[in-house]
Design a protein around this motif. Structure first.
Motif, PDB file in Angstrom:
ATOM      1  N   LYS A 160      76.620  45.967  10.279  1.00  0.00           N
ATOM      2  CA  LYS A 160      75.341  46.081  10.999  1.00  0.00           C
ATOM      3  C   LYS A 160      75.212  47.444  11.671  1.00  0.00           C
ATOM      4  O   LYS A 160      74.154  48.063  11.658  1.00  0.00           O
ATOM      5  CB  LYS A 160      75.249  44.957  12.035  1.00  0.00           C
ATOM      6  CG  LYS A 160      73.890  44.841  12.697  1.00  0.00           C
ATOM      7  CD  LYS A 160      73.854  43.632  13.612  1.00  0.00           C
ATOM      8  CE  LYS A 160      72.480  43.500  14.273  1.00  0.00           C
ATOM      9  NZ  LYS A 160      72.420  42.331  15.178  1.00  0.00           N
ATOM     10  N   LYS A 161      76.322  47.941  12.257  1.00  0.00           N
ATOM     11  CA  LYS A 161      76.284  49.214  12.980  1.00  0.00           C
ATOM     12  C   LYS A 161      76.789  50.384  12.151  1.00  0.00           C
ATOM     13  O   LYS A 161      76.804  51.523  12.613  1.00  0.00           O
ATOM     14  CB  LYS A 161      77.118  49.095  14.261  1.00  0.00           C
ATOM     15  CG  LYS A 161      76.523  48.125  15.275  1.00  0.00           C
ATOM     16  CD  LYS A 161      77.266  48.177  16.595  1.00  0.00           C
ATOM     17  CE  LYS A 161      76.592  47.287  17.630  1.00  0.00           C
ATOM     18  NZ  LYS A 161      77.296  47.312  18.932  1.00  0.00           N
ATOM     19  N   GLY A 162      77.257  50.111  10.928  1.00  0.00           N
ATOM     20  CA  GLY A 162      77.726  51.192  10.069  1.00  0.00           C
ATOM     21  C   GLY A 162      79.142  51.648  10.357  1.00  0.00           C
ATOM     22  O   GLY A 162      79.576  52.688   9.851  1.00  0.00           O
ATOM     23  N   ILE A 163      79.894  50.883  11.146  1.00  0.00           N
ATOM     24  CA  ILE A 163      81.273  51.250  11.472  1.00  0.00           C
ATOM     25  C   ILE A 163      82.175  50.950  10.267  1.00  0.00           C
ATOM     26  O   ILE A 163      82.137  49.865   9.704  1.00  0.00           O
ATOM     27  CB  ILE A 163      81.777  50.467  12.716  1.00  0.00           C
ATOM     28  CG1 ILE A 163      80.909  50.782  13.933  1.00  0.00           C
ATOM     29  CG2 ILE A 163      83.241  50.764  13.006  1.00  0.00           C
ATOM     30  CD1 ILE A 163      81.159  49.867  15.120  1.00  0.00           C
ATOM     31  N   GLY A 164      82.989  51.910   9.873  1.00  0.00           N
ATOM     32  CA  GLY A 164      83.983  51.693   8.819  1.00  0.00           C
ATOM     33  C   GLY A 164      83.479  51.878   7.400  1.00  0.00           C
ATOM     34  O   GLY A 164      84.239  51.670   6.444  1.00  0.00           O
ATOM     35  N   THR A 165      82.225  52.295   7.223  1.00  0.00           N
ATOM     36  CA  THR A 165      81.674  52.433   5.865  1.00  0.00           C
ATOM     37  C   THR A 165      82.419  53.506   5.068  1.00  0.00           C
ATOM     38  O   THR A 165      82.745  53.309   3.893  1.00  0.00           O
ATOM     39  CB  THR A 165      80.169  52.773   5.927  1.00  0.00           C
ATOM     40  OG1 THR A 165      79.507  51.831   6.774  1.00  0.00           O
ATOM     41  CG2 THR A 165      79.551  52.724   4.545  1.00  0.00           C
ATOM     42  N   GLU A 166      82.708  54.639   5.705  1.00  0.00           N
ATOM     43  CA  GLU A 166      83.413  55.722   5.011  1.00  0.00           C
ATOM     44  C   GLU A 166      84.808  55.270   4.578  1.00  0.00           C
ATOM     45  O   GLU A 166      85.248  55.566   3.453  1.00  0.00           O
ATOM     46  CB  GLU A 166      83.525  56.951   5.917  1.00  0.00           C
ATOM     47  CG  GLU A 166      84.162  58.142   5.220  1.00  0.00           C
ATOM     48  CD  GLU A 166      84.226  59.376   6.105  1.00  0.00           C
ATOM     49  OE1 GLU A 166      84.739  60.410   5.630  1.00  0.00           O
ATOM     50  OE2 GLU A 166      83.781  59.316   7.281  1.00  0.00           O
ATOM     51  N   GLU A 167      85.491  54.539   5.463  1.00  0.00           N
ATOM     52  CA  GLU A 167      86.838  54.049   5.136  1.00  0.00           C
ATOM     53  C   GLU A 167      86.799  53.104   3.927  1.00  0.00           C
ATOM     54  O   GLU A 167      87.696  53.113   3.070  1.00  0.00           O
ATOM     55  CB  GLU A 167      87.456  53.330   6.334  1.00  0.00           C
ATOM     56  CG  GLU A 167      87.871  54.236   7.477  1.00  0.00           C
ATOM     57  CD  GLU A 167      86.717  54.589   8.409  1.00  0.00           C
ATOM     58  OE1 GLU A 167      85.549  54.309   8.044  1.00  0.00           O
ATOM     59  OE2 GLU A 167      86.976  55.139   9.491  1.00  0.00           O
ATOM     60  N   VAL A 168      85.742  52.290   3.848  1.00  0.00           N
ATOM     61  CA  VAL A 168      85.593  51.365   2.717  1.00  0.00           C
ATOM     62  C   VAL A 168      85.431  52.149   1.412  1.00  0.00           C
ATOM     63  O   VAL A 168      86.097  51.864   0.404  1.00  0.00           O
ATOM     64  CB  VAL A 168      84.387  50.418   2.938  1.00  0.00           C
ATOM     65  CG1 VAL A 168      84.051  49.660   1.656  1.00  0.00           C
ATOM     66  CG2 VAL A 168      84.676  49.423   4.055  1.00  0.00           C
ATOM     67  N   LEU A 169      84.566  53.173   1.410  1.00  0.00           N
ATOM     68  CA  LEU A 169      84.323  53.960   0.206  1.00  0.00           C
ATOM     69  C   LEU A 169      85.570  54.737  -0.213  1.00  0.00           C
ATOM     70  O   LEU A 169      85.887  54.831  -1.411  1.00  0.00           O
ATOM     71  CB  LEU A 169      83.148  54.917   0.444  1.00  0.00           C
ATOM     72  CG  LEU A 169      81.762  54.254   0.488  1.00  0.00           C
ATOM     73  CD1 LEU A 169      80.734  55.198   1.067  1.00  0.00           C
ATOM     74  CD2 LEU A 169      81.339  53.801  -0.898  1.00  0.00           C
ATOM     75  N   ASP A 170      86.287  55.287   0.765  1.00  0.00           N
ATOM     76  CA  ASP A 170      87.529  56.002   0.450  1.00  0.00           C
ATOM     77  C   ASP A 170      88.556  55.062  -0.180  1.00  0.00           C
ATOM     78  O   ASP A 170      89.272  55.434  -1.114  1.00  0.00           O
ATOM     79  CB  ASP A 170      88.106  56.642   1.717  1.00  0.00           C
ATOM     80  CG  ASP A 170      87.270  57.827   2.193  1.00  0.00           C
ATOM     81  OD1 ASP A 170      86.493  58.366   1.374  1.00  0.00           O
ATOM     82  OD2 ASP A 170      87.378  58.210   3.379  1.00  0.00           O
ATOM     83  N   ALA A 171      88.621  53.815   0.347  1.00  0.00           N
ATOM     84  CA  ALA A 171      89.569  52.832  -0.199  1.00  0.00           C
ATOM     85  C   ALA A 171      89.205  52.459  -1.633  1.00  0.00           C
ATOM     86  O   ALA A 171      90.092  52.235  -2.477  1.00  0.00           O
ATOM     87  CB  ALA A 171      89.586  51.579   0.677  1.00  0.00           C
ATOM     88  N   VAL A 172      87.910  52.397  -1.933  1.00  0.00           N
ATOM     89  CA  VAL A 172      87.466  52.090  -3.300  1.00  0.00           C
ATOM     90  C   VAL A 172      87.983  53.156  -4.269  1.00  0.00           C
ATOM     91  O   VAL A 172      88.503  52.848  -5.349  1.00  0.00           O
ATOM     92  CB  VAL A 172      85.915  51.995  -3.359  1.00  0.00           C
ATOM     93  CG1 VAL A 172      85.432  51.987  -4.807  1.00  0.00           C
ATOM     94  CG2 VAL A 172      85.428  50.747  -2.638  1.00  0.00           C
TER      95      VAL A 172
END
Length: 592
Positions: A160-172
């Motif tokens: 909802k707040k966009g926290i952790g989105t970059e970490e998710v994409l990097d993990a992918v």
């Protein structure tokens, strides 16, 4: 280049934030602009956004840090388990989203199992960490104890707040394996969804495993051996964008002038017509409806519009079936087969919303297998068509293996509910101090009545449920008929366990008595098994006071008027038609 491609999916229990996380990923990678932004972007239908569920699979290509990311958004409900399995088969990895306050639930386990079966790399994502009730450390322990995954791999996010989105994409990029395949081999592509477009015909979503597909190429669908010429190929980024070719590892769409969606079956393999692959992609199976219900127009003049609406809806959803049906009580309508209860609700709601129809549907039932004394086996979708009791050797019904996760406080109530639904306990395991896992073998007919609502009620909404079909088993079942003025109402017939028949028949008569309005004539309600009446009640007639004009005189004058009225009521009962409200058909669900 296949080395730069990552194909992944997002799986989760309902309402754990799957669609919201997909929104943040699309925004972060720049696929959708500020002008395009809306909640649940990949959920195209209004009903998907309202209910907070995904019904149709969607795909979108993103470019991020030099890599091509193909996100395949899958349905999230048990009714669409086969479609989910085919969508997961098109991926190499999956983000398993878990609510930080709810923890692992039944559907989380079911989707995790599907991902493991397809050998996917699973990345746990703990979502909604910004909520006051969030317990990410507790969820990490569940991930370790229940799923057997290293909790240190879990990514903490707030979609909802966009926290952790970059970490998710990097993990992918870092953790999901490269696609396997060979562009020099004959074409082998998996169909994981399709829909009908009025101008272009059927559009199929595919994952290419081997070879490549280009415009003008002749392709073959392996289940029916039909051949077509490719008119257009492309990707969704997020809107349809034509490309020159799709090669090994790519995810995209193919348009080849296919006229009917029945030809493009989920799980089928697309190959080159002149140089086909030797082995189709494994795991294909025919999707068969498991729940059946009659759909009738409330207004008689809406029969043809209903037929046209079903034809149009069937173009985009080949998983439900329909055929014309006539009911003595309801007139002309259709017998429809669905994947499950949610699927039935969605189809009915779409018919009413998109085509402005007023519909009545009968209580749902399952397929039964009836073996006659001569060994002949009947597959029956409608209880009214059951043979007479003396013509039946045995009846088999579909069973499921249900998994329930519940806090220990509600364990007793859940066990009692399952026992009342003819359940056989297979396993009871304490996963931790806050979760108990119960596995029960249950008849599907008991699940489609009111099992889920009762489970949520006795657990105050904390228990979660998921199931899988395990086949047919013999049961001591009987057909219960509802008679109104001596005539059986076909749409009120039901198949029920013999031990419950008397109590259900009695309660059904009492409830329908309260639902059907009083008529000008007497209405007799009866519940029957074969020729045996097991419950009876009477709806008294409305009565005009015909003796009101008599101001005295001989009593025979009043008797004469009353006898005349009695004869009139008798004629009315023979000729009169009782209108049965919609609630009467759904009453069967309440009393089972």
């Amino acid at each position: 280049m296949i080395e730069n491609i990552r194909n992944f999916s997002i799986i989760a229990h309902i309402d754990h934030g799957k669609s919201t996380l997909a929104d943040r990923i699309l925004e972060y990678t720049g696929v959708i602009t500020e002008r395009d932004k809306r909640d649940q972007f990949l959920d195209q239908m209004e009903i998907e956004r309202e209910r907070g569920i995904t019904i149709k699979a969607q795909t979108v290509r993103m470019n991020y840090k030099g890599s091509v990311l193909n996100l395949i958004d899958t349905p999230g409900h048990v009714d669409f388990a086969y479609e989910v399995s085919r969508s997961l088969a098109a991926c190499e990895g999956a983000l398993l989203v878990i609510d930080a306050s709810q923890g692992i639930e039944a559907q989380t386990l079911a989707n995790f199992s599907l991902a493991v079966e397809n050998n996917l790399k699973i990345i746990p994502v703990i979502n909604k960490i910004d909520m006051s009730s969030a317990d990410p450390e507790g969820v990490k322990q569940q991930i370790k104890n229940i799923l057997g995954i290293d909790p240190e791999d879990a990514i903490l996010t707030s979609a909802k707040k966009g926290i952790g989105t970059e970490e998710v994409l990097d993990a992918v990029i870092e953790k999901i394996p490269l696609p396997k395949g060979n562009a020099e081999e004959p074409l082998k592509a998996l169909i994981f969804d399709s829909w009908f477009d009025t101008f272009q015909g059927v559009i199929i979503l595919v994952r290419v495993f081997d070879g490549k597909v280009e415009k003008g190429q002749k392709i073959k669908l392996m289940t029916n051996a039909h051949t077509y010429e490719v008119n257009q190929i492309g990707i969704f980024s997020p809107y349809a964008t034509p490309v020159d070719r799709l090669s090994s590892g790519d995810v995209g769409y193919i348009i080849a002038g296919i006229k009917t969606i029945k030809d493009t079956k989920t799980g089928d393999t697309v190959t080159h017509a002149g140089n086909p692959t030797k082995r189709p992609f494994p795991g294909y199976k025919e999707i068969k409806p498991m729940v059946f219900s009659g759909i009738y127009p409330i207004e008689g003049n809406q029969y043809e519009p209903l037929r046209a609406a079903l034809e149009k809806l069937h173009l985009n959803d080949s998983s439900f079936q329909y055929e014309p049906e006539t009911s003595l009580a309801l007139g002309f309508g259709f017998r429809c087969g669905f994947l499950g209860l949610l699927h039935m609700e969605i189809v009915k709601e779409r018919l009413e919303r998109e085509f402005q129809l007023s519909l009545l549907n009968t209580s749902p039932n399952v397929i039964h297998r009836v073996t006659k004394p001569d060994g002949k086996v009947l597959i029956l979708e409608n209880p009214f068509h059951f043979p007479k009791p003396h013509e039946i050797l045995k009846i088999e019904e579909p069973f499921i293996l249900g998994t329930i996760l519940t806090p220990p406080d509600f364990l007793g109530s859940i066990l009692k509910l399952c026992e009342n639904k003819r359940g056989i306990q297979k396993k009871l395991e304490y996963l931790d101090s806050k979760k108990v896992k119960i596995i029960y073998e249950l008849p599907l007919s008991e699940i489609i009545s009111n099992f889920y609502d009762r489970m949520k009620s006795v657990s105050r909404g904390y228990a979660s449920f998921d199931y899988e079909l395990i086949g047919y088993k013999e049961s001591d079942l009987v057909k219960l008929d509802m008679l109104i003025n001596g005539l059986p109402v076909d749409s009120l017939s039901t198949v029920i366990h013999k031990d419950k028949a008397y109590s259900v028949g009695k309660e059904l008569v009492l409830k329908i008595k309260d639902i059907i309005p009083r008529q000008m004539f007497e209405v007799i309600l009866q519940a029957a098994i074969g020729n045996k009446i097991i419950a009876r009640d009477t709806i008294r007639p409305l009565r005009k006071d015909v003796t009101a004009k008599c101001y005295g005189g001989d009593i025979t004058r009043k008797r004469k008027l009353l006898e005349k009225q009695k004869e009139g009521k008798k004629r009315m009962r023979q000729l009169g038609k009782v209108e049965i409200p919609q609630e009467a058909f759904m009453t069967i669900l309440e009393v089972r």
